[in-house]
Design a protein around this motif. Structure first.
Motif, PDB file in Angstrom:
ATOM      1  N   LYS A 142       8.596 -29.283  21.166  1.00  0.00           N
ATOM      2  CA  LYS A 142       9.295 -27.936  20.994  1.00  0.00           C
ATOM      3  C   LYS A 142      10.660 -27.924  20.804  1.00  0.00           C
ATOM      4  O   LYS A 142      11.321 -26.698  20.512  1.00  0.00           O
ATOM      5  CB  LYS A 142       8.781 -27.047  22.149  1.00  0.00           C
ATOM      6  CG  LYS A 142       9.345 -27.227  23.431  1.00  0.00           C
ATOM      7  CD  LYS A 142       9.006 -26.267  24.737  1.00  0.00           C
ATOM      8  CE  LYS A 142       9.612 -26.742  25.776  1.00  0.00           C
ATOM      9  NZ  LYS A 142       9.321 -26.134  26.948  1.00  0.00           N
TER      10      LYS A 142
ATOM     11  N   THR B 113      20.671 -17.187  15.716  1.00  0.00           N
ATOM     12  CA  THR B 113      19.181 -17.590  15.718  1.00  0.00           C
ATOM     13  C   THR B 113      18.603 -17.011  14.381  1.00  0.00           C
ATOM     14  O   THR B 113      18.889 -16.092  13.839  1.00  0.00           O
ATOM     15  CB  THR B 113      18.576 -16.668  16.992  1.00  0.00           C
ATOM     16  OG1 THR B 113      17.263 -17.120  16.918  1.00  0.00           O
ATOM     17  CG2 THR B 113      18.939 -15.243  16.964  1.00  0.00           C
TER      18      THR B 113
ATOM     19  N   CYS C 214      15.464 -16.073  14.600  1.00  0.00           N
ATOM     20  CA  CYS C 214      14.493 -15.194  15.057  1.00  0.00           C
ATOM     21  C   CYS C 214      15.098 -13.746  15.300  1.00  0.00           C
ATOM     22  O   CYS C 214      16.502 -13.707  15.152  1.00  0.00           O
ATOM     23  CB  CYS C 214      14.049 -15.509  16.273  1.00  0.00           C
ATOM     24  SG  CYS C 214      13.602 -17.474  16.532  1.00  0.00           S
TER      25      CYS C 214
ATOM     26  N   LEU D 205      14.229 -23.486  13.828  1.00  0.00           N
ATOM     27  CA  LEU D 205      12.984 -22.970  13.172  1.00  0.00           C
ATOM     28  C   LEU D 205      13.566 -22.162  11.845  1.00  0.00           C
ATOM     29  O   LEU D 205      14.840 -22.049  11.713  1.00  0.00           O
ATOM     30  CB  LEU D 205      12.493 -21.816  13.926  1.00  0.00           C
ATOM     31  CG  LEU D 205      11.880 -22.183  15.146  1.00  0.00           C
ATOM     32  CD1 LEU D 205      11.304 -20.770  16.045  1.00  0.00           C
ATOM     33  CD2 LEU D 205      10.602 -23.094  15.142  1.00  0.00           C
TER      34      LEU D 205
ATOM     35  N   ARG E 242      14.659 -24.832  19.512  1.00  0.00           N
ATOM     36  CA  ARG E 242      14.569 -24.420  18.125  1.00  0.00           C
ATOM     37  C   ARG E 242      14.656 -22.950  17.780  1.00  0.00           C
ATOM     38  O   ARG E 242      15.000 -22.608  16.622  1.00  0.00           O
ATOM     39  CB  ARG E 242      13.383 -24.833  17.511  1.00  0.00           C
ATOM     40  CG  ARG E 242      12.897 -26.628  17.846  1.00  0.00           C
ATOM     41  CD  ARG E 242      11.761 -27.053  17.170  1.00  0.00           C
ATOM     42  NE  ARG E 242      11.894 -26.934  15.675  1.00  0.00           N
ATOM     43  CZ  ARG E 242      10.839 -26.884  14.679  1.00  0.00           C
ATOM     44  NH1 ARG E 242       9.743 -26.582  15.167  1.00  0.00           N
ATOM     45  NH2 ARG E 242      11.053 -26.970  13.677  1.00  0.00           N
ATOM     46  N   GLU E 243      14.791 -21.946  18.841  1.00  0.00           N
ATOM     47  CA  GLU E 243      14.810 -20.861  18.663  1.00  0.00           C
ATOM     48  C   GLU E 243      16.402 -20.437  18.069  1.00  0.00           C
ATOM     49  O   GLU E 243      16.730 -19.422  17.920  1.00  0.00           O
ATOM     50  CB  GLU E 243      14.449 -19.886  19.710  1.00  0.00           C
ATOM     51  CG  GLU E 243      13.181 -19.712  19.676  1.00  0.00           C
ATOM     52  CD  GLU E 243      12.263 -20.685  20.576  1.00  0.00           C
ATOM     53  OE1 GLU E 243      12.873 -21.965  20.740  1.00  0.00           O
ATOM     54  OE2 GLU E 243      11.142 -20.441  20.613  1.00  0.00           O
TER      55      GLU E 243
ATOM     56  N   SER F  54      19.961 -21.743  16.477  1.00  0.00           N
ATOM     57  CA  SER F  54      20.869 -22.420  15.544  1.00  0.00           C
ATOM     58  C   SER F  54      22.402 -22.554  15.891  1.00  0.00           C
ATOM     59  O   SER F  54      23.183 -22.856  15.098  1.00  0.00           O
ATOM     60  CB  SER F  54      20.905 -21.852  13.887  1.00  0.00           C
ATOM     61  OG  SER F  54      20.838 -20.585  14.031  1.00  0.00           O
TER      62      SER F  54
END
Lengths: 429, 429
Positions: free
Chosen positions: A317, B21, B23, B77, B115-116, B118
């Motif tokens: 993850k 992010t 997200c 992501l 990964r959420e 950057s």
């Protein structure tokens, strides 16, 4: 990278870097060597030719790679182009002695702050035999770890106590009982729990070790529990003794926060396997033009005494690329000194969203089962329970070792078949 | 950022982050809180509502800033936009206890790998009084350091032994004699020399302290020498005792490589001022969207026991921006606990290409002379020698304190006038 040790020369420490620079790369390499061995903006009276000859860092090679037009990191000198290069520097061992913290002050030190560099990563280290031999290295390594937990072959199938925080010592012991009755080889505390008021080690260690010791007496096999003893040096030694006195076999520490100085001090005191948790490591790898490659850093952690080292896992993850994970794991399994009597390898610890699905690609790329394979949900969330979860992971590694697909092997391994249906493969898109 | 401690609530640790992010930032903040307090990809049986209520990290606030279209760090992501935000999280102190390494495992830990995100930087930390009071803090701080070296007012005028490497103990002692006869307050080993074979501390400490002790007997003033004792915990304690037994007043360590666990262990043993050298720190600040702000980290180094902390300097040769340097210095001089009896401030150490020219802007921005101002060439390369170099630096700080320009003050301070001609101002372009 071969360490050159011509006759009559003093042993040297060699470091490789991937740099990016707005300057001529040769000049940037000279700036790096200067900063890390003499470093002021004026020639000084005491800096004689003889002293420079004996103590200056040496630029061994500069290999230019690509040229770009934007800097990867801010703060560099202005430039029209930014050249990537591989730079190899070396230092006489005499500058450093055999101290790991001082090695890092020398080979890494202020380099990340130089305005001559818009990218700087330490990618590899080669240390002479006399340096390596002067440091303790892992006490248990692979064979010792296998002996302690009675797992002769295959990976150590492991898990992490979850929820990470909040369980009382009794609740944790109850969970441990369930896990070891399910056949687990290895259990670790989460890095988020060390010695908090709600679960002090003085209560957690006896509660858990009672369960494990009873299991060992009954079955002859003692699963390994890595107690997180992270703290000040003296606290860690005290906690180590507590674990040892209750029959425990492993202690864990957050190596980046206790530091190399404390890790080495723990190792010199330790009679137990040391499980090195690298939380915080992301800051050293997350930007590809900044930091330290784990290939270089894991060697220092092993020399300081870590028996096990975390490497993340394939399709995890986290942000780390699979190629980087495997490079780290291979590095942990590569002896630092060819032909040495002492085994200085560390067992790589795979973790983060691992299930049956990562077994085959991990084995194919590593060609070894000398590792700890930790699953949280990948074991605990098996529809038929923990024991089935453990069996499914072992079956997946059997399939990997004998070179058959999980699907084929599942025909004779019902727990694996259930796992394949329960857990989505991260490789199937 | 105010720590909220409503009546009846347990004390909490609060951390502020600048994130980026792909997200929804609220979701990213929840992912951060989850990773750092329960963290697996499945809800587990043991994770009850009561446990979550008591132990889960809490998202205190999310403040969206700008939105961009490219990620600052790879590995996140995929997203169409990348939102910057300030996120404040808090944890019950009960999760951590009063341990600095475990605090970092909790507030920083795996966050850089998510990964959420950057972009991820820890920008501030607020710790409750009971946490701060449980840790030793600096033993000497500002007043104690001034007392030890007999410098009642103004900055401690300091220098670093150069060349950094290669001088024998006798050569170093000869240089020290010249420096202290020139009127210096403070001298430090370079971070590149600790206990190497060519200048072991067992010889360097007696050689240097003989010179300093003789000077002190003759003049009643004992300049401070920071011996670099960086090493394993036990080595450092042994070396500390060596320095103490020869009448030394200060030891220095590369804090990032010995680690917080070893620094705290040294502090508990120490009877001398601890000079914290932060070489390697660049990896935590060089990319603006990655790492830890020194504002947050210096607090931990002080709580572990550092009396002096490096902050670079204005217009230095390094990549750090001046605003960041001054923010670090102000942070070092801000008490962690308002109104406390204990002084937990650290003296900021300014270094790297400092000359007379940085005195006025440094004072104007800091409004304090409670600092160590180290010059290499800025003193040693003064055309009239070390004593004139020292006097020129003191004169520059006098000018700064009374608010006159260097040029005006130089009319009555000939050494300053010579320095102004000898050293080019980095501010004049």
């Amino acid at each position: 990278m071969e360490l050159s040790r011509h006759e009559g020369q003093l042993p040297r420490i060699t470091a490789r870097y991937r740099i990016e620079t707005p300057c001529d790369p040769e000049r940037a390499a000279e700036a790096m060597a200067g900063e890390q061995s003499s470093g002021t903006f004026l020639k000084l009276a005491g800096e004689t030719e003889a002293l420079r000859e004996r103590h200056a860092a040496r630029v061994e090679s500069v290999t230019c790679l690509k040229v770009g037009t934007t800097p990867s990191l801010p703060g560099a000198l202005p430039g029209e182009t930014y050249t990537s290069a591989d730079v190899v520097l070396s230092w006489p061992l005499e500058n450093i002695g055999t101290s790991l913290p001082n090695l890092l002050a020398t080979v890494f030190g202020n380099l990340t702050e130089l305005r001559e560099l818009s990218g700087i990563r330490l990618t590899d280290l080669v240390m002479p035999a006399c340096f390596i031999e002067a440091l303790p290295g892992p006490q248990f390594s692979i064979e010792g770890t296998r002996r302690l937990c009675g797992t002769e072959q295959g990976p150590l199938v492991g898990t992490i106590i979850k929820p990470s925080v909040g369980l009382t010592p009794e609740e944790t012991a109850t969970l441990v009982k369930q896990l070891i009755e399910g056949g687990i080889d290895f259990i670790k505390d989460d890095e988020l729990i060390a010695d908090p008021p709600y679960s002090p080690l003085s209560e957690r260690v006896p509660a858990i070790m009672q369960v494990i010791n009873e299991h060992a007496q009954r079955t002859g096999r003692k699963p390994m529990y890595a107690f997180n003893i992270t703290g000040d040096t003296d606290e860690m030694r005290h906690r180590h003794d507590l674990v040892r006195d209750h029959g425990g076999t492993c202690v864990m520490a957050s190596v980046n926060w206790i530091g190399l100085g404390a890790l080495a001090a723990l190792r010199r005191h330790s009679q137990l396997a040391i499980h090195g948790h690298r939380n915080g490591w992301g800051v050293f790898y997350r930007h590809p033009q900044l930091g330290i490659s784990y290939r270089a850093y894991q060697a220092l952690l092993r020399l300081a005494g870590a028996d096990h080292l975390h490497v993340n896992g394939l399709a995890s993850k986290f942000a780390e690329e699979d190629a980087s994970v495997m490079d780290s794991a291979r590095a942990c399994l590569t002896p630092l000194l060819e032909g040495a009597e002492r085994d200085d390898r560390a067992m790589p610890v795979f973790s983060s969203a691992q299930t049956v699905h990562q077994a085959c690609p991990t084995f194919q790329q590593l060609q070894s089962t000398d590792l700890i394979y930790t699953c949280g949900g990948g074991i605990m969330a098996h529809p038929d329970g923990v024991a089935a979860g453990c069996r499914s992971i072992r079956a997946a590694w059997e399939a990997a070792s004998i070179g058959v697909s999980l699907e084929d092997h599942a025909k004779q391994e019902p727990d694996l078949a259930v796992a394949l249906r329960a857990f989505h493969s991260p490789f199937s898109g």
